[in-house]
Design an enzyme around this catalytic site. Structure first.
Site, PDB file in Angstrom:
ATOM      1  N   CYS A  15      15.959  40.881  49.576  1.00 41.87           N
ATOM      2  CA  CYS A  15      17.242  40.201  49.751  1.00 41.87           C
ATOM      3  C   CYS A  15      17.110  38.990  50.665  1.00 41.87           C
ATOM      4  CB  CYS A  15      18.273  41.163  50.343  1.00 41.87           C
ATOM      5  SG  CYS A  15      18.997  42.273  49.135  1.00 41.87           S
ATOM      6  N   HIS A  27      23.354  38.493  51.698  1.00 42.26           N
ATOM      7  CA  HIS A  27      24.383  39.245  52.411  1.00 42.26           C
ATOM      8  C   HIS A  27      24.282  39.082  53.912  1.00 42.26           C
ATOM      9  CE1 HIS A  27      21.560  42.366  53.776  1.00 42.26           C
ATOM     10  NE2 HIS A  27      21.044  42.341  52.566  1.00 42.26           N
TER      11      HIS A  27
END
Length: 385
Positions: free
Chosen positions: A324, A305
């Site tokens: 992440c 992201h």
């Protein structure tokens, strides 16, 4: 500054990489995220205490077909309700809700939730992806999740036929008694047309429990895009149809919370979403309500992201997240920043492979990660051997 670069790996939909934030949920959505067996008498409700709802999208998914649920935002901007007869929920369906709100100071927040409605006791259905008539990446896996545990796995697998043009062998693999995935030996060839014939109606999946679906759907395999994330080198090489088109600086999981190794497949994409560390066991370490360009890689919560809150020199030099993969981005999401650039060039079904991380390899049933099994091991999981 490192404290604000928390990341994501866990078991919820509202998860991710972030910085500390308010403890309350500004956007309230009912039924709750992850609810199962929701009765038809329930109503979908979206509300906020102040500010205004900017966008609400409610979608019903049945047999890989999407149908928008009509509704309207109230005049004061504080709530959304379905319109007319759309308020009654359909049986044996999956609903997704995406909501974006703006507070009095112009700050955006977002929530993305999903729930499933009740299936009659003597019936079972399979929720499956990808969507009908969609164009997907070459790593797409056809995944079925059943509403009841399946006892006669051979009968159920035999009733589902996945074929490809040009032809290629496609084999099913069971993960437990409620999930069946299909894939070929290697990634699909670009341009392949895949047909999924679901003939579950009246198939006895468990004693006295019968299937209720008979549908044929299909999807197209688009161009090949495989991105290689080097966690130690802090880079992501993006290859389109085998050719390197860009090397992007990234930030992966910190030493104590590293990113999974292995092949992961894009399963969801959100222009903006909320990521809250409390949903994955990280306490109140972070809660970012407007994470841009969020691309889901695992069901447990690994995302690739955009990140607008970290210093620009973090990317390409430091791994600081809770699992992440972060790309430099701007608040609100910008197409020219790396996060927006990659998001705009990504399809559901694209492959992201992580190497040189100190963590273990991702489990093959964590999201669409079945490519981490050899073809021999994959075929061994079929009930039709």
């Amino acid at each position: 500054m490192l404290a604000v670069l928390a990341g994501c790996t866990g078991g919820s939909r509202d998860i991710g990489e972030g910085k500390p934030g308010s403890s309350g949920d500004a956007i309230q959505i009912f039924p709750r995220d992850g609810a199962e067996d929701v009765g038809p008498e329930r109503r979908i409700e979206v509300s906020i205490p102040d500010g205004r709802l900017e966008r609400v999208r409610v979608t019903r998914v049945e047999d890989a077909r999407r149908q928008a649920v009509p509704g309207r935002i109230s005049d004061d901007g504080l709530s959304w309700r379905p319109a007319g007869g759309a308020g009654r929920l359909a049986l044996a369906s999956k609903y997704s809700v995406e909501a974006v709100a703006v507070d009095a100071e112009g700050r955006r927040s977002a929530r993305n939730t999903a729930f499933t409605t009740v299936v009659p006791d003597h019936r079972f259905i399979g929720y499956f992806k990808p969507e009908n008539r969609s164009t997907v990446g070459t790593g797409m896996i056809v995944a079925f999740e059943f509403s009841r545990p399946i006892r006669d796995r051979a009968a159920v697998q035999k009733a589902i036929r996945v074929t490809a043009d040009p032809a290629v062998e496609v084999v099913g693999h069971w993960f437990g008694r409620d999930r069946l995935d299909f894939r070929p030996a290697a990634y699909w060839k670009p341009g392949t047309e895949v047909t999924v014939e679901v003939g579950l109606r009246d198939v006895e999946g468990a004693p006295g429990v019968f299937g209720s679906q008979r549908r044929t759907v299909g999807f197209t395999v688009g161009r090949s895009q495989v991105s290689l994330v080097d966690a130690a080198g802090h880079t992501m090489q993006v290859r389109r149809d085998g050719e390197l088109i860009s090397t992007v600086p990234i930030s992966a999981g910190a030493p104590k919370t590293p990113t999974y190794n292995g092949k992961m497949v894009v399963s969801e994409m959100h222009e903006v979403t909320r990521m809250d560390g409390r949903t994955v066991g990280f306490g109140g370490e972070y809660d970012i309500k407007d994470v841009p360009h969020a691309i889901r890689l695992t069901e447990s919560g690994t995302f690739l992201h955009g990140n607008y809150w970290a210093p620009a020199d973090t990317f390409g030099s430091l791994n600081t997240s809770h699992g992440c993969i972060g790309l430099r981005d701007v608040k609100g999401g910008g197409g020219s920043a790396p996060g927006g650039w990659f998001f705009d060039r990504t399809l559901i079904g694209d492959v992201v492979e992580v190497v040189n991380s100190p963590d273990r390899k991702v489990a093959p049933d964590n999201g669409l990660s079945g490519w981490n099994l050899s073809w021999q091991a994959w075929k061994a999981g079929s009930a039709l051997r």
